[in-house]
Design a protein around this motif. Structure first.
Motif, short mmCIF file in Angstrom:
data_model
loop_
_atom_site.label_atom_id
_atom_site.label_comp_id
_atom_site.label_asym_id
_atom_site.label_seq_id
_atom_site.Cartn_x
_atom_site.Cartn_y
_atom_site.Cartn_z
N ALA A 21 40.43 30.34 39.66
CA ALA A 21 41.16 31.60 39.63
C ALA A 21 40.65 32.50 40.76
O ALA A 21 39.50 32.41 41.16
CB ALA A 21 40.97 32.28 38.29
N CYS A 25 34.15 34.33 43.58
CA CYS A 25 32.97 35.13 43.91
C CYS A 25 32.04 34.37 44.84
O CYS A 25 31.47 34.93 45.77
CB CYS A 25 32.20 35.49 42.64
SG CYS A 25 33.17 36.37 41.42
N THR A 101 33.82 32.28 39.56
CA THR A 101 34.96 33.18 39.62
C THR A 101 34.74 34.32 38.63
O THR A 101 33.74 34.35 37.92
CB THR A 101 36.27 32.45 39.27
OG1 THR A 101 36.25 32.12 37.88
CG2 THR A 101 36.45 31.20 40.11
N LEU A 102 35.72 35.20 38.54
CA LEU A 102 35.66 36.28 37.55
C LEU A 102 35.64 35.73 36.13
O LEU A 102 35.06 36.32 35.23
CB LEU A 102 36.87 37.20 37.69
CG LEU A 102 36.82 38.22 38.82
CD1 LEU A 102 38.14 38.96 38.91
CD2 LEU A 102 35.67 39.18 38.65
N GLN A 103 36.29 34.58 35.92
CA GLN A 103 36.41 34.02 34.58
C GLN A 103 35.28 33.07 34.19
O GLN A 103 35.08 32.80 33.02
CB GLN A 103 37.74 33.27 34.42
CG GLN A 103 38.94 34.19 34.32
CD GLN A 103 39.33 34.81 35.65
OE1 GLN A 103 39.19 34.20 36.69
NE2 GLN A 103 39.78 36.05 35.60
N GLY A 104 34.60 32.49 35.18
CA GLY A 104 33.57 31.53 34.80
C GLY A 104 33.07 30.68 35.94
O GLY A 104 33.16 31.04 37.11
N ASP A 140 33.26 24.60 28.10
CA ASP A 140 34.46 25.12 27.43
C ASP A 140 35.64 24.19 27.66
O ASP A 140 36.54 24.11 26.84
CB ASP A 140 34.78 26.52 27.94
CG ASP A 140 33.74 27.53 27.47
OD1 ASP A 140 33.44 27.55 26.25
OD2 ASP A 140 33.22 28.28 28.31
N THR A 154 34.10 23.33 33.00
CA THR A 154 34.11 24.77 33.20
C THR A 154 33.37 25.46 32.05
O THR A 154 33.32 24.94 30.93
CB THR A 154 35.55 25.34 33.26
OG1 THR A 154 36.23 25.05 32.04
CG2 THR A 154 36.31 24.77 34.44
N ARG A 156 33.20 29.51 30.56
CA ARG A 156 33.66 30.89 30.65
C ARG A 156 32.44 31.81 30.65
O ARG A 156 31.44 31.54 29.97
CB ARG A 156 34.58 31.24 29.50
CG ARG A 156 35.96 30.63 29.64
CD ARG A 156 36.91 31.14 28.58
NE ARG A 156 36.57 30.68 27.24
CZ ARG A 156 36.89 29.49 26.74
NH1 ARG A 156 37.54 28.63 27.48
NH2 ARG A 156 36.56 29.17 25.51
N THR A 157 32.54 32.89 31.42
CA THR A 157 31.44 33.86 31.50
C THR A 157 31.99 35.27 31.43
O THR A 157 33.19 35.48 31.56
CB THR A 157 30.67 33.72 32.83
OG1 THR A 157 31.55 34.03 33.90
CG2 THR A 157 30.09 32.33 33.02
N ALA A 158 31.10 36.21 31.27
CA ALA A 158 31.46 37.62 31.45
C ALA A 158 31.77 37.80 32.94
O ALA A 158 31.29 37.02 33.77
CB ALA A 158 30.30 38.50 31.03
N PRO A 159 32.58 38.79 33.30
CA PRO A 159 32.93 38.97 34.71
C PRO A 159 31.70 38.95 35.62
O PRO A 159 30.70 39.61 35.35
CB PRO A 159 33.63 40.34 34.74
CG PRO A 159 34.20 40.47 33.37
CD PRO A 159 33.20 39.80 32.45
#
Length: 162
Positions: A21, A25, A101-104, A140, A154, A156-159
């Motif tokens: 996505a 980063c 990324t922002l999502q993970g 995940d 993948t 998922r993480t906090a932003p």
């Protein structure tokens, strides 16, 4: 009663490597080359040098983005996927990719082998066969590319991007 030593399951999901996505980063990709053995598999990383290096690089990237809470999980996933690629890979090289990324976090490892990795059920006395089971339990989402050459997962993480 113990399970069969290597009873293969059909639980290995087939899916293309996800497109990260936006925005990305941070991204790190490397091809690790080594001499191929006679049977085409990648020469073994006897000292675990590449596994350790890629774990350290991944940890540094995660630390830079404040993602310490997922560091242990990512390092375990990197270890399992790289070890499997070194053990079963072909063509004398593997590809490693880490995307934040922002999502993970996305981890993808290409081993060049068309032999599809399989999730196995092993008994408590087995010394191998737990790698993909750990990936499935921790990540995940995870899968194997349709051609069987790339295993990915993948988390998922906090932003992460600021």
């Amino acid at each position: 009663m113990a399970c069969a030593a290597h009873a293969a399951t059909d639980a290995t999901p087939t899916a293309p490597v996800p497109t990260p996505a936006e925005p990305v980063c941070d991204e790190f990709a490397i091809r690790v080359s080594g001499a191929a053995n006679i049977d085409g598999t990648l020469e073994r990383d006897v000292d675990g040098q590449w596994v350790g290096r890629l774990r350290r690089i991944s940890a540094a990237k995660l630390r830079a983005w404040g993602l310490d809470p997922v560091m242990d999980d990512v390092q375990l996933l990197v270890s399992e996927l790289i070890t499997n690629a070194l053990r079963y890979g072909e063509d004398g090289e593997i590809g490693f990719r880490l995307v934040i990324t922002l999502q993970g976090v996305l981890i993808a490892v290409n081993d060049g082998s068309g032999r599809r990795p399989r999730l196995s059920v092993v008994d408590e006395e087995s010394e191998t066969g737990r790698g993909l089971f750990l990936v499935a339990a921790i990540a995940d989402d995870w899968g194997v590319s349709p051609d069987g050459t790339t295993t990915w997962c993948t988390l998922r993480t906090a932003p992460a991007c600021r």
